[in-house]
Design an enzyme around this catalytic site. Structure first.
Site, PDB file in Angstrom:
ATOM      1  N   ARG A   1     -30.184  19.198  21.062  1.00  0.00           N
ATOM      2  CA  ARG A   1     -31.552  18.861  21.454  1.00  0.00           C
ATOM      3  C   ARG A   1     -32.498  19.528  20.462  1.00  0.00           C
ATOM      4  O   ARG A   1     -32.296  20.688  20.071  1.00  0.00           O
ATOM      5  CB  ARG A   1     -31.880  19.367  22.863  1.00  0.00           C
ATOM      6  CG  ARG A   1     -31.282  18.534  23.996  1.00  0.00           C
ATOM      7  CD  ARG A   1     -31.916  17.142  24.105  1.00  0.00           C
ATOM      8  NE  ARG A   1     -31.337  16.366  25.193  1.00  0.00           N
ATOM      9  CZ  ARG A   1     -30.292  15.538  25.088  1.00  0.00           C
ATOM     10  NH1 ARG A   1     -29.712  15.357  23.913  1.00  0.00           N
ATOM     11  NH2 ARG A   1     -29.858  14.866  26.136  1.00  0.00           N
TER      12      ARG A   1
ATOM     13  N   ASP B   1     -29.769  15.493  14.176  1.00  0.00           N
ATOM     14  CA  ASP B   1     -29.750  14.187  14.838  1.00  0.00           C
ATOM     15  C   ASP B   1     -30.795  14.160  15.944  1.00  0.00           C
ATOM     16  O   ASP B   1     -30.989  13.135  16.595  1.00  0.00           O
ATOM     17  CB  ASP B   1     -28.342  13.961  15.431  1.00  0.00           C
ATOM     18  CG  ASP B   1     -28.171  12.570  16.036  1.00  0.00           C
ATOM     19  OD1 ASP B   1     -28.561  11.599  15.356  1.00  0.00           O
ATOM     20  OD2 ASP B   1     -27.668  12.459  17.177  1.00  0.00           O
TER      21      ASP B   1
ATOM     22  N   GLU C   1     -39.201  14.210  18.855  1.00  0.00           N
ATOM     23  CA  GLU C   1     -38.586  12.912  18.560  1.00  0.00           C
ATOM     24  C   GLU C   1     -39.073  11.783  19.468  1.00  0.00           C
ATOM     25  O   GLU C   1     -38.970  10.605  19.114  1.00  0.00           O
ATOM     26  CB  GLU C   1     -37.054  13.007  18.658  1.00  0.00           C
ATOM     27  CG  GLU C   1     -36.522  13.200  20.077  1.00  0.00           C
ATOM     28  CD  GLU C   1     -34.984  13.227  20.126  1.00  0.00           C
ATOM     29  OE1 GLU C   1     -34.372  13.968  19.346  1.00  0.00           O
ATOM     30  OE2 GLU C   1     -34.422  12.489  20.955  1.00  0.00           O
TER      31      GLU C   1
ATOM     32  N   HIS D   1     -31.036  10.413  16.525  1.00  0.00           N
ATOM     33  CA  HIS D   1     -30.356  10.569  17.817  1.00  0.00           C
ATOM     34  C   HIS D   1     -29.302   9.478  18.031  1.00  0.00           C
ATOM     35  O   HIS D   1     -29.347   8.723  19.012  1.00  0.00           O
ATOM     36  CB  HIS D   1     -31.376  10.562  18.973  1.00  0.00           C
ATOM     37  CG  HIS D   1     -30.905  11.374  20.146  1.00  0.00           C
ATOM     38  ND1 HIS D   1     -31.716  12.204  20.870  1.00  0.00           N
ATOM     39  CD2 HIS D   1     -29.688  11.478  20.730  1.00  0.00           C
ATOM     40  CE1 HIS D   1     -31.030  12.779  21.845  1.00  0.00           C
ATOM     41  NE2 HIS D   1     -29.790  12.351  21.778  1.00  0.00           N
TER      42      HIS D   1
HETATM   43  P1  NAI Z   1     -21.479  21.017  28.156  1.00  0.00           P
HETATM   44  O1  NAI Z   1     -22.259  21.345  29.390  1.00  0.00           O
HETATM   45  O2  NAI Z   1     -20.077  20.538  28.296  1.00  0.00           O
HETATM   46  O3  NAI Z   1     -21.460  22.283  27.180  1.00  0.00           O
HETATM   47  C1  NAI Z   1     -22.575  23.074  26.912  1.00  0.00           C
HETATM   48  C2  NAI Z   1     -22.049  24.471  26.640  1.00  0.00           C
HETATM   49  O4  NAI Z   1     -23.136  25.280  26.180  1.00  0.00           O
HETATM   50  C3  NAI Z   1     -21.481  25.162  27.891  1.00  0.00           C
HETATM   51  O5  NAI Z   1     -20.161  25.619  27.637  1.00  0.00           O
HETATM   52  C4  NAI Z   1     -22.444  26.306  28.137  1.00  0.00           C
HETATM   53  O6  NAI Z   1     -21.806  27.453  28.695  1.00  0.00           O
HETATM   54  C5  NAI Z   1     -22.950  26.564  26.726  1.00  0.00           C
HETATM   55  N1  NAI Z   1     -24.174  27.365  26.670  1.00  0.00           N
HETATM   56  C6  NAI Z   1     -25.151  27.476  27.585  1.00  0.00           C
HETATM   57  N2  NAI Z   1     -26.073  28.369  27.162  1.00  0.00           N
HETATM   58  C7  NAI Z   1     -25.657  28.829  25.938  1.00  0.00           C
HETATM   59  C8  NAI Z   1     -26.172  29.751  25.003  1.00  0.00           C
HETATM   60  N3  NAI Z   1     -27.314  30.407  25.223  1.00  0.00           N
HETATM   61  N4  NAI Z   1     -25.468  29.977  23.869  1.00  0.00           N
HETATM   62  C9  NAI Z   1     -24.305  29.324  23.625  1.00  0.00           C
HETATM   63  N5  NAI Z   1     -23.778  28.435  24.492  1.00  0.00           N
HETATM   64  C10 NAI Z   1     -24.441  28.180  25.624  1.00  0.00           C
HETATM   65  O7  NAI Z   1     -22.371  19.953  27.375  1.00  0.00           O
HETATM   66  P2  NAI Z   1     -21.884  18.917  26.261  1.00  0.00           P
HETATM   67  O8  NAI Z   1     -21.439  17.648  26.904  1.00  0.00           O
HETATM   68  O9  NAI Z   1     -20.977  19.594  25.325  1.00  0.00           O
HETATM   69  O10 NAI Z   1     -23.271  18.581  25.540  1.00  0.00           O
HETATM   70  C11 NAI Z   1     -23.967  19.579  24.819  1.00  0.00           C
HETATM   71  C12 NAI Z   1     -25.342  19.055  24.483  1.00  0.00           C
HETATM   72  O11 NAI Z   1     -25.228  17.981  23.551  1.00  0.00           O
HETATM   73  C13 NAI Z   1     -26.100  18.430  25.673  1.00  0.00           C
HETATM   74  O12 NAI Z   1     -26.815  19.414  26.393  1.00  0.00           O
HETATM   75  C14 NAI Z   1     -27.016  17.461  25.013  1.00  0.00           C
HETATM   76  O13 NAI Z   1     -28.257  18.084  24.828  1.00  0.00           O
HETATM   77  C15 NAI Z   1     -26.371  17.174  23.662  1.00  0.00           C
HETATM   78  N6  NAI Z   1     -25.981  15.785  23.484  1.00  0.00           N
HETATM   79  C16 NAI Z   1     -26.415  15.121  22.357  1.00  0.00           C
HETATM   80  C17 NAI Z   1     -26.065  13.801  22.133  1.00  0.00           C
HETATM   81  C18 NAI Z   1     -26.484  13.066  20.896  1.00  0.00           C
HETATM   82  O14 NAI Z   1     -26.399  11.830  20.867  1.00  0.00           O
HETATM   83  N7  NAI Z   1     -26.913  13.722  19.840  1.00  0.00           N
HETATM   84  C19 NAI Z   1     -25.271  13.067  23.127  1.00  0.00           C
HETATM   85  C20 NAI Z   1     -24.811  13.872  24.233  1.00  0.00           C
HETATM   86  C21 NAI Z   1     -25.185  15.178  24.414  1.00  0.00           C
END
Ligand code: NAI
Length: 331
Positions: free
Chosen positions: A234, A258, A263, A295
Site C-alpha cells: 500500500r 505498484d 494513487e 496497482h
Molecule cells: P497477510 O495478512 O497475509 O500478511 C501481512 C503480514 O504483515 C502479517 O504476517 C502481519 O503479521 C505482518 N505485519 C503486520 N504489521 C507489521 C509490521 N509493522 N512489520 C512487519 N510486518 C507486519 O496479508 P497479505 O495477503 O500477504 O497482503 C499483504 C498486503 O499486500 C495487503 O495488506 C495489501 O495491502 C497488499 N496487496 C497488494 C496487492 C497489489 O495488487 N499490489 C494485492 C493484494 C494485497
C-alpha cells in the site's frame, strides 16, 4: 437481491458476471465511479455494494449507504485500510473481503519489478526498437548471493521469500507475528536489521496506523546505501517526499512501486491526455531508477477468478445468514 459494483472496469464485469451465475437471484449493476459520498445514490435500491481498493468507506459513506438500504459491503480485495470498521460494526453492516486470492500473483509482480529495474529491461526494450544496441546505462547486479529483506511475511511476503530464496538470495524477514512456514527459507530479524543488511527491501505488510510511513527519512537513513526499495503493498507505507530526497542523495539506489499514497486520483484510469497535477508523482517519474506500475500486482486471470468467486461466496454467507470466515474484524 441487487448489488451495486463500484470502480468497475470491463475486466471486473467479465469475471464477476461469470461468478454471479453461480448465485441465482442476484442482479449486479456496474458503475465505473468510485464509491464516495457523492456516488452513494447510485446504490439506491441495492442491498449490497461491491468495492475495491480506492473506494471510500468512511463513517459518512457507510451511514449514507445504510440509510439507502445497503446491508452488505463486499470488498473485492484483501486490504481494508479504507474501511471504518467501528462505523460498520455500529451500523450492523455485513462486511467481508477476499483475504488471499493469489498471493503468488503479487509476489511474482514484486519479482518482475526487481528484475526489470535491476537489469533495465524497460530501457533496453525501447533502445533496441530504435536500433540502439549500446549497453551503457544497463548495468545490473547478479541477484544470486544478494540479501533480500521482506517486511511482512504473511501470505504474499512468504511467497516472495520463497521466490527470492529460489534465486539463491539470502532472505531476511521482519514480522511481529510468527512465520513458521519460512523455516529453512528465511531468517527472522528486526525491521532495523532488515533495512541495514538488505540489498533489496520488499514491503508486504498491511497499511495501519502503526505502519503508515514506516519508510521515512529515519528508516531510509538506516538502509544500506544504494539499496533497492520495492512496494507492492500500500502506498501509505512510504513517505514519498522522504523517498524522493533519498533518491536525490543516492542513499536509495532504486525504487519500484505498484502502489502510491495518492494513487486514488490516478490509478485504474487513462490519464494519457490529461495534465497530471500531482507534482510529487511527476517528480518520481523523472528518475531513471524509478519504476512505477499502476496497482497491477493482483492482475492475473487466476486472481480475478478467485476474487469474483470469493466475493459471491461471501455474499452467499450474508444471504444465508451463515458464519463468514472472510468477515472483517468488528472492532
Ligand atoms: P497477510 O495478512 O497475509 O500478511 C501481512 C503480514 O504483515 C502479517 O504476517 C502481519 O503479521 C505482518 N505485519 C503486520 N504489521 C507489521 C509490521 N509493522 N512489520 C512487519 N510486518 C507486519 O496479508 P497479505 O495477503 O500477504 O497482503 C499483504 C498486503 O499486500 C495487503 O495488506 C495489501 O495491502 C497488499 N496487496 C497488494 C496487492 C497489489 O495488487 N499490489 C494485492 C493484494 C494485497
Amino acid at each position: 437481491m441487487k448489488i451495486a459494483v463500484y470502480s468497475a472496469q470491463p475486466y471486473d464485469r467479465r469475471f464477476l458476471d461469470e461468478a454471479r451465475a453461480t448465485l441465482p437471484g442476484v442482479e449486479a449493476v456496474y458503475f465505473s465511479d468510485r464509491l464516495e459520498l457523492d456516488t452513494v445514490p447510485l446504490a439506491q435500491g441495492c442491498t449490497a455494494v461491491c468495492v475495491f481498493v480506492n473506494d471510500i468507506l468512511d463513517a459518512p459513506v457507510l451511514e449514507a449507504l445504510h440509510a439507502a438500504g445497503v446491508r452488505a459491503v463486499l470488498l473485492r480485495c484483501a486490504g481494508f485500510n479504507n474501511v471504518d470498521l467501528h462505523a460498520g460494526a455500529r451500523l450492523g453492516l455485513f462486511m467481508a473481503r477476499v483475504p488471499a486470492y493469489a498471493p503468488e500473483a503479487v509476489a511474482e509482480h514484486a519479482l518482475a519489478l526487481v528484475m526489470t529495474l535491476n537489469r533495465r529491461t524497460h530501457r533496453a526494450y525501447v533502445r533496441v526498437r530504435e536500433g540502439n544496441f549500446a549497453l551503457d546505462g544497463l548495468l545490473g547486479m547478479t541477484l544470486h548471493g544478494k540479501t533480500v529483506g521482506i517486511v511482512g511475511a504473511g501470505q504474499i511476503g512468504a511467497c516472495a521469500a520463497r521466490i527470492f530464496h529460489g534465486l539463491g538470495c539470502k532472505v531476511l524477514v521482519s514480522d511481529p507475528a510468527p512465520t513458521p512456514q519460512l523455516n529453512g527459507v528465511a531468517e527472522r530479524t528486526s525491521l532495523d536489521a532488515v533495512l541495514a543488511q538488505s540489498d533489496i527491501v520488499s514491503l508486504h505488510c498491511p497499511l495501519m496506523d502503526a505502519t503508515r510511513h514506516m519508510i521515512n527519512s529515519d528508516s531510509l537513513a538506516g538502509m544500506k546505501r544504494g539499496a533497492m526499495l520495492v512496494n507492492t503493498s500500500r502506498g501509505g507505507l512510504i513517505d514519498t517526499a522522504a523517498v524522493i530526497d533519498a533518491l536525490k542523495s543516492g542513499q536509495l539506489g532504486a525504487l519500484a512501486i505498484d502502489v502510491y499514497e495518492q494513487e486514488s486520483t490516478l490509478f485504474f484510469q487513462d490519464h494519457s491526455s490529461d495534465i497530471i497535477a500531482d507534482d510529487v508523482f511527476q517528480r518520481l517519474m523523472t528518475f531513471p531508477n524509478v519504476l512505477v506500475t499502476g496497482h497491477q500486482g493482483f492482475f492475473t486471470i487466476e486472481a480475478m477468478r478467485e476474487i469474483a468467486a470469493v466475493t459471491f461466496a461471501n455474499l452467499a454467507c450474508h444471504m444465508q445468514d451463515s458464519p463468514c470466515a472472510n468477515a472483517l474484524p468488528h472492532t
